[in-house]
Scaffold this motif. Sequence first.
Motif, short mmCIF file in Angstrom:
data_model
loop_
_atom_site.label_atom_id
_atom_site.label_comp_id
_atom_site.label_asym_id
_atom_site.label_seq_id
_atom_site.Cartn_x
_atom_site.Cartn_y
_atom_site.Cartn_z
N ASN A 13 0.83 -1.19 0.00
CA ASN A 13 0.00 0.00 0.00
C ASN A 13 0.87 1.26 0.00
OD1 ASN A 13 -2.12 -1.82 0.28
ND2 ASN A 13 -3.22 -0.50 1.71
N VAL A 14 0.54 2.21 -0.86
CA VAL A 14 1.27 3.47 -0.91
C VAL A 14 1.04 4.21 0.41
CG1 VAL A 14 1.56 5.65 -2.12
CG2 VAL A 14 0.87 3.61 -3.39
N GLY A 74 2.71 4.71 -12.62
CA GLY A 74 2.04 5.99 -12.81
C GLY A 74 2.41 6.95 -11.71
N MET A 75 1.91 8.19 -11.84
CA MET A 75 2.21 9.24 -10.88
C MET A 75 0.90 9.88 -10.39
SD MET A 75 5.66 9.57 -10.90
CE MET A 75 6.09 11.26 -10.50
N GLY A 76 0.98 10.47 -9.20
CA GLY A 76 -0.14 11.20 -8.64
C GLY A 76 0.26 12.62 -8.30
N GLY A 77 -0.74 13.48 -8.16
CA GLY A 77 -0.49 14.88 -7.81
C GLY A 77 -1.17 15.22 -6.50
N VAL A 78 -1.39 16.52 -6.28
CA VAL A 78 -1.92 17.01 -5.01
C VAL A 78 -3.27 17.65 -5.23
CG1 VAL A 78 -0.62 19.15 -5.32
CG2 VAL A 78 -1.49 18.56 -3.06
N CYS A 79 -4.17 17.47 -4.25
CA CYS A 79 -5.49 18.10 -4.32
C CYS A 79 -5.57 19.31 -3.40
CB CYS A 79 -6.56 17.07 -3.97
SG CYS A 79 -8.23 17.73 -4.08
N THR A 117 -2.15 18.14 6.77
CA THR A 117 -1.16 18.17 7.84
C THR A 117 -0.28 16.94 7.77
OG1 THR A 117 -2.65 19.43 9.27
CG2 THR A 117 -0.83 18.29 10.34
N TYR A 118 1.03 17.15 7.85
CA TYR A 118 1.98 16.04 7.80
C TYR A 118 3.05 16.27 8.88
CZ TYR A 118 5.70 12.99 6.03
OH TYR A 118 6.68 12.04 5.90
N LYS A 119 3.12 15.32 9.81
CA LYS A 119 4.08 15.41 10.93
C LYS A 119 3.94 16.75 11.67
CE LYS A 119 7.47 12.16 9.06
NZ LYS A 119 8.88 11.91 8.69
N GLY A 137 -3.67 8.30 5.20
CA GLY A 137 -3.18 9.66 5.08
C GLY A 137 -3.18 10.23 3.68
N ILE A 138 -3.18 9.36 2.68
CA ILE A 138 -3.08 9.81 1.28
C ILE A 138 -4.44 9.72 0.57
CG2 ILE A 138 -2.52 7.60 0.19
CD1 ILE A 138 -0.34 9.02 -1.34
N THR A 139 -5.49 9.52 1.35
CA THR A 139 -6.81 9.25 0.78
C THR A 139 -7.26 10.31 -0.21
OG1 THR A 139 -7.52 8.01 2.73
CG2 THR A 139 -9.25 8.90 1.32
N TRP A 140 -7.12 11.59 0.17
CA TRP A 140 -7.70 12.63 -0.69
C TRP A 140 -7.11 12.61 -2.09
CZ3 TRP A 140 -11.94 15.37 0.32
CH2 TRP A 140 -12.28 16.39 -0.56
#
Length: 448
Positions: free
Chosen positions: A328-329, A345-350, A354-356, A395-398
Amino acid sequence: MDRRKFIKSAAWGAAGLAIAPELLAQDVRPGSIIPGSVSIDGKAGAVSTGVENHLKVSSYVKEPSHKIPVVAHPDVVVVGGGCAGVAAAVCAARAGSSVLLIEKTNFLGGLWTGGLVLPVLATHGKGKNEPWDKAVKGFCSEVCDTLLDNGWAVNPLKPRVDPEATKYLLEKMICEAGVQILYNATAAGVTMSGNRIESVLVDCCTGRIAIKCRMVVDASGDGMVFNWAGDPYEARRYHITIQGRVGGCPTTDKEAVPQMRLESSGNHDAVDGLDVFMVSEKQQQGRLVIWDKVQHLKKKEGFENAYLMEVAPTTGVRVTRVLESLHNVTLEDSMEWVGYPDVVGMGGVCDPFTYKGRRIERADRPVWQIPYRSLIPKQTQNLLVAGRCFGYDQGITWDAREISTCMVTGQAAGVAAAMAVNARCAAKDVDIPALQKALREAGVRLDF
């Protein structure tokens, strides 16, 4: 009796009925095989869908064993005609496989078109060499560029599409690729031969039918196939939104359709999208809320001619089951530029998140890689998973469930399924360099 009490009484009114000891809920695992429930040629099908985890079950009935006619033998069956399923079906067919696509509605696009989730987000992110880098290419770019070129979408950075034009385009692509489609047909289960899916069961107006195949792509959005096959997964809660289209409005440059705007109903409560009673109630409430919003809108200056065109025919359930894949990513991987040898493949940002303990703005979110392993279940050998139910952590759901990512995973799954058919191998044994070569030739971006 009010509506809420009626729903509860209908669901739970028989709670005091006697339950056969051999069918107690705690003895039935999600995806487990109940011998005798569905049997074809002596092989049992995985028919328990883990309902006990989402609804209060009062008792059980046994479905009589019966023969189900096999009506087709494609190389690849794709379950779900959303953007992931269309990408998988078209790309598998382009790679030389015969493909049958099963779709429960009478149109393509899923939440993108039927849910009126019109913007294509998460196509860009922070690059290693560029501050704002396009990560998502290949099939997604092919579709979006066509929509933009024809005036059926606005804003190249995050295209907002005309839903009817998008349905038309996806339909045309399916036809040109030679994909056979079953509309108004609901996948209802699978039959297994060892750790392979032998056939997909389908309910339609004709009755229950079976489709035998060599590979299956689960693009159902809800992980229905890997659930039936008995593969492990995590059921997650997320918010639900109901969308509506309003006509007769002043034109803005934010909409792909002139004189149209969107209204929505929903909140950010984490709800169980597999609770059919709750989802139905949310849909009902959403329709009433959107109607009232439009009546209020009509009182505003400039909106006197506004009218409700439609409430989205597809309920905006965002996440339900997520596969426990071979890998799982993780959010950490996606933030730390982790490269995968089996990237497809690649993904981007929506949106910011919050991270750490630190707020990450869109401009600071790196583009990230999707490994082939995240599309592969741990048990079933001839199954690939695409769309919002492939393997990724909470954490990467969105970003992982966005339309663009769905098309990326769909394209990879479709090409890989065709390669597995040609090589007569399991999904996990597909030649990775050959798969990557095919994806690059189709315009997919794989590298940072």
